[in-house]
Design a protein around this motif. Structure first.
Motif, PDB file in Angstrom:
ATOM      1  N   VAL A   1       0.847  -1.207   0.000  1.00 25.78           N
ATOM      2  CA  VAL A   1       0.000   0.000   0.000  1.00 25.78           C
ATOM      3  C   VAL A   1       0.878   1.250   0.000  1.00 25.78           C
ATOM      4  N   ARG A   2       0.518   2.207  -0.852  1.00 28.06           N
ATOM      5  CA  ARG A   2       1.326   3.412  -1.021  1.00 28.06           C
ATOM      6  C   ARG A   2       1.328   4.256   0.261  1.00 28.06           C
ATOM      7  N   PRO A   3       2.514   4.627   0.742  1.00 23.63           N
ATOM      8  CA  PRO A   3       2.547   5.484   1.934  1.00 23.63           C
ATOM      9  C   PRO A   3       2.024   6.887   1.619  1.00 23.63           C
ATOM     10  N   ASP A   4       1.381   7.486   2.607  1.00 19.50           N
ATOM     11  CA  ASP A   4       0.775   8.798   2.422  1.00 19.50           C
ATOM     12  C   ASP A   4       1.723   9.865   2.990  1.00 19.50           C
ATOM     13  N   ILE A   5       2.077  10.843   2.146  1.00 19.99           N
ATOM     14  CA  ILE A   5       3.111  11.809   2.533  1.00 19.99           C
ATOM     15  C   ILE A   5       2.655  12.684   3.717  1.00 19.99           C
ATOM     16  N   GLU A   6       1.385  13.066   3.727  1.00 19.12           N
ATOM     17  CA  GLU A   6       0.897  13.879   4.857  1.00 19.12           C
ATOM     18  C   GLU A   6       0.975  13.109   6.168  1.00 19.12           C
ATOM     19  N   GLU A   7       0.667  11.817   6.090  1.00 20.95           N
ATOM     20  CA  GLU A   7       0.733  10.978   7.286  1.00 20.95           C
ATOM     21  C   GLU A   7       2.187  10.888   7.785  1.00 20.95           C
ATOM     22  N   ILE A   8       3.118  10.786   6.848  1.00 22.23           N
ATOM     23  CA  ILE A   8       4.532  10.718   7.243  1.00 22.23           C
ATOM     24  C   ILE A   8       4.928  12.015   7.966  1.00 22.23           C
ATOM     25  N   GLU A   9       4.486  13.151   7.403  1.00 20.37           N
ATOM     26  CA  GLU A   9       4.832  14.441   8.005  1.00 20.37           C
ATOM     27  C   GLU A   9       4.274  14.534   9.424  1.00 20.37           C
ATOM     28  N   LYS A  10       3.045  14.070   9.598  1.00 17.55           N
ATOM     29  CA  LYS A  10       2.431  14.076  10.934  1.00 17.55           C
ATOM     30  C   LYS A  10       3.240  13.239  11.915  1.00 17.55           C
ATOM     31  N   LEU A  11       3.613  12.037  11.476  1.00 22.13           N
ATOM     32  CA  LEU A  11       4.369  11.131  12.347  1.00 22.13           C
ATOM     33  C   LEU A  11       5.734  11.718  12.705  1.00 22.13           C
ATOM     34  N   VAL A  12       6.357  12.406  11.740  1.00 22.07           N
ATOM     35  CA  VAL A  12       7.659  13.028  12.006  1.00 22.07           C
ATOM     36  C   VAL A  12       7.497  14.161  13.023  1.00 22.07           C
ATOM     37  N   ASN A  13       6.480  14.981  12.814  1.00 24.32           N
ATOM     38  CA  ASN A  13       6.283  16.103  13.732  1.00 24.32           C
ATOM     39  C   ASN A  13       5.984  15.623  15.146  1.00 24.32           C
ATOM     40  N   LYS A  14       5.222  14.559  15.226  1.00 19.23           N
ATOM     41  CA  LYS A  14       4.855  14.033  16.538  1.00 19.23           C
ATOM     42  C   LYS A  14       6.054  13.393  17.237  1.00 19.23           C
ATOM     43  N   SER A  15       6.841  12.647  16.486  1.00 17.15           N
ATOM     44  CA  SER A  15       7.930  11.878  17.117  1.00 17.15           C
ATOM     45  C   SER A  15       9.247  12.638  17.170  1.00 17.15           C
ATOM     46  N   GLN A  16       9.373  13.675  16.335  1.00 14.54           N
ATOM     47  CA  GLN A  16      10.613  14.469  16.296  1.00 14.54           C
ATOM     48  C   GLN A  16      11.843  13.650  15.903  1.00 14.54           C
ATOM     49  N   VAL A  17      11.644  12.599  15.119  1.00 12.36           N
ATOM     50  CA  VAL A  17      12.818  11.880  14.596  1.00 12.36           C
ATOM     51  C   VAL A  17      13.462  12.751  13.519  1.00 12.36           C
ATOM     52  N   LYS A  18      14.741  12.495  13.249  1.00 12.00           N
ATOM     53  CA  LYS A  18      15.462  13.297  12.255  1.00 12.00           C
ATOM     54  C   LYS A  18      15.855  12.459  11.031  1.00 12.00           C
ATOM     55  N   THR A  19      15.336  11.217  10.985  1.00 13.73           N
ATOM     56  CA  THR A  19      15.715  10.304   9.895  1.00 13.73           C
ATOM     57  C   THR A  19      14.498   9.499   9.442  1.00 13.73           C
ATOM     58  N   ILE A  20      14.401   9.306   8.125  1.00 12.83           N
ATOM     59  CA  ILE A  20      13.369   8.410   7.596  1.00 12.83           C
ATOM     60  C   ILE A  20      14.063   7.245   6.903  1.00 12.83           C
ATOM     61  N   GLY A  21      13.528   6.047   7.127  1.00 12.11           N
ATOM     62  CA  GLY A  21      14.046   4.853   6.457  1.00 12.11           C
ATOM     63  C   GLY A  21      12.952   4.233   5.608  1.00 12.11           C
ATOM     64  N   MET A  22      13.298   3.759   4.431  1.00 13.41           N
ATOM     65  CA  MET A  22      12.293   3.126   3.561  1.00 13.41           C
ATOM     66  C   MET A  22      12.960   2.200   2.559  1.00 13.41           C
ATOM     67  N   VAL A  23      12.128   1.459   1.815  1.00 11.32           N
ATOM     68  CA  VAL A  23      12.595   0.559   0.774  1.00 11.32           C
ATOM     69  C   VAL A  23      12.190   1.160  -0.565  1.00 11.32           C
ATOM     70  N   HIS A  24      13.040   1.058  -1.576  1.00 11.01           N
ATOM     71  CA  HIS A  24      12.645   1.511  -2.911  1.00 11.01           C
ATOM     72  C   HIS A  24      11.928   0.367  -3.646  1.00 11.01           C
ATOM     73  N   GLY A  25      12.668  -0.624  -4.090  1.00 11.06           N
ATOM     74  CA  GLY A  25      12.045  -1.761  -4.769  1.00 11.06           C
ATOM     75  C   GLY A  25      11.589  -2.783  -3.747  1.00 11.06           C
ATOM     76  N   CYS A  26      10.263  -2.901  -3.598  1.00  7.77           N
ATOM     77  CA  CYS A  26       9.706  -3.801  -2.567  1.00  7.77           C
ATOM     78  C   CYS A  26       9.572  -5.203  -3.149  1.00  7.77           C
ATOM     79  N   THR A  27      10.644  -5.976  -3.040  1.00  8.39           N
ATOM     80  CA  THR A  27      10.722  -7.291  -3.668  1.00  8.39           C
ATOM     81  C   THR A  27       9.631  -8.250  -3.191  1.00  8.39           C
ATOM     82  N   SER A  28       9.141  -8.051  -1.971  1.00  7.70           N
ATOM     83  CA  SER A  28       8.141  -8.995  -1.459  1.00  7.70           C
ATOM     84  C   SER A  28       6.784  -8.809  -2.129  1.00  7.70           C
ATOM     85  N   VAL A  29       6.551  -7.631  -2.751  1.00  6.13           N
ATOM     86  CA  VAL A  29       5.264  -7.404  -3.424  1.00  6.13           C
ATOM     87  C   VAL A  29       5.426  -7.027  -4.897  1.00  6.13           C
ATOM     88  N   GLY A  30       6.677  -6.832  -5.347  1.00  8.15           N
ATOM     89  CA  GLY A  30       6.932  -6.514  -6.753  1.00  8.15           C
ATOM     90  C   GLY A  30       6.622  -5.083  -7.141  1.00  8.15           C
TER      91      GLY A  30
END
Ligand SMILES: *Cc1c(COP(=O)(O)O)cnc(C)c1O
Length: 371
Positions: free
Chosen positions: A115-144
């Protein structure tokens, strides 16, 4: 009987790469001796030049499969503020699990597979948690499917965040614009799109990030990227590096460049996919797709037809024998999709005719199993 690998992990490689192991034993290279430096220098330079980031990023090579580079990256790059990991496939979850096991403050943005991540949701989570790093996968081999890294990168740029991307399944097979996408650390391995053996992995890291990391120690002693970088700048390595695998890496890289570089590799995969995906359509197979998530070039995730189990499908294809001297190894789905989905990858040194024969074998096998 040739066992054609339709998996993304180990498959037939070019003669150029295979030749290395066949001759290396005649003159092994001492890992701390003078012969290492030119090999390492050349490779590290080739990596950043091909990715067009020679001014901004540096490559650090380690002896491990891809997952070792995920561990090295999260163990070395993340500061005490922690990380937000986008987990919409098996490898996003793996990244988050590695972070947690290392005691890193980890916030996960969990979604159903693909499922496609939602950019606004990411921004909310960052603001709430105050993390300074985002981690993600580009090619999601498990779902193609491919994650929207460029959009997450824009957000990272806006909020001043570091971005760590698992590109193990996309480097050398998908377009990646490291600087435009604001990627600070790109996690890669040699055994997927590059078509070498699973012995080496590397991270491509922004120079100012490496300098920042050099001021603290990494969380995993053996996989400390800043420490490894300092040694590799001088053509050395903190421990014993697999030099036979470095030569295979070089051979695979030369082969990749001689056959048209990224454009050549993408075309090779697209030609295979044209045969495979039109074949799936004719067989009435349903592809695993999600809105806003383009398909990967390395393979396709397909739903199992009603009444067909993965085990019997895989077993029949692995024991395929119709006089072509060829049988096929497909791949199960991982995690919650296993039992519903199977995967077919189009990597490695195979001819287009191989994929045509596979489509026929798949059709005959499915007909047999569903009757
Ligand atoms: C294959 C893969 C990995 C794991 O690599 P290994 O070589 O199996 O350790 C990690 N992330 C992605 C996206 C992959 O496709």
């Amino acid at each position: 009987m040739k066992r054609v690998s339709l998996t993304p992990a180990v498959f037939h490689l070019s003669d150029k790469v295979n030749q290395v192991a066949a001759t290396y034993g005649n003159q092994p290279i001492v890992p701390r001796g003078p012969a290492l430096k030119p090999i390492l220098d050349r490779l590290r330079k080739s990596i950043v030049e091909q990715l067009e980031v020679h001014d901004s990023h540096e490559a650090v090579v380690i002896t491990s499969s891809g997952s070792g580079a995920i561990a090295a990256a999260v163990g070395s790059c993340i500061d005490d503020n922690g990380i937000l990991v986008i987990a919409n496939d098996v490898y996003g979850h793996r990244q988050a699990d590695f972070c947690r096991q290392l005691g890193i403050r980890t916030v996960t943005y969990e979604l159903d597979p693909g499922v496609r991540p939602d950019i606004e949701e990411i921004e909310k989570l960052v603001n709430k948690s105050q993390v300074k790093t985002i981690g993600m996968v580009h090619g999601c081999t498990s779902v193609g499917l491919l994650n929207p890294v460029s959009e997450v990168g824009k957000l990272c740029q806006k909020l001043g965040l570091r971005l760590i991307v698992d590109a193990i399944a996309s480097v050398y097979v998908e377009e990646i614009d490291i600087n435009a996408w604001s990627i600070d650390t790109l996690i890669c391995s040699t055994n997927k799109g590059l078509h070498s053996n699973p012995d080496l992995a590397f991270c491509v890291i922004k120079k100012d990030y490496l300098e920042e990391m050099s001021g603290r120690s990494g969380r995993i002693p053996y996989l400390d990227l800043a420490k490894t970088w300092l040694a590799q700048q001088n053509g050395s390595h903190p421990y014993t590096i697999n030099i036979r695998a470095l030569l295979e890496f070089e051979a695979a890289f030369d082969d990749f460049m001689e056959r048209g570089g990224l454009n050549g590799r993408i075309k090779m995969y697209k030609d295979r996919l044209a045969i495979l995906r039109s074949g799936y359509e004719k067989l009435g197979l349903k592809t695993f797709l999600k809105e806003g998530m383009p398909q990967q070039n390395i393979g396709t995730a397909l739903f199992l037809p009603d009444g067909v189990s993965y085990e019997e499908l895989a077993e029949n294809l692995a024991n395929w024998n119709n006089g072509d001297d060829e049988c096929y190894e497909i791949y199960s789905a991982q995690g919650e999709l296993s039992g519903k989905v199977f995967r077919v990858f189009n990597m490695g040194e195979y001819t287009l005719e191989t994929y045509e024969r596979f489509v026929k074998a798949l059709g005959i096998t499915l007909e047999k199993l569903s009757s």
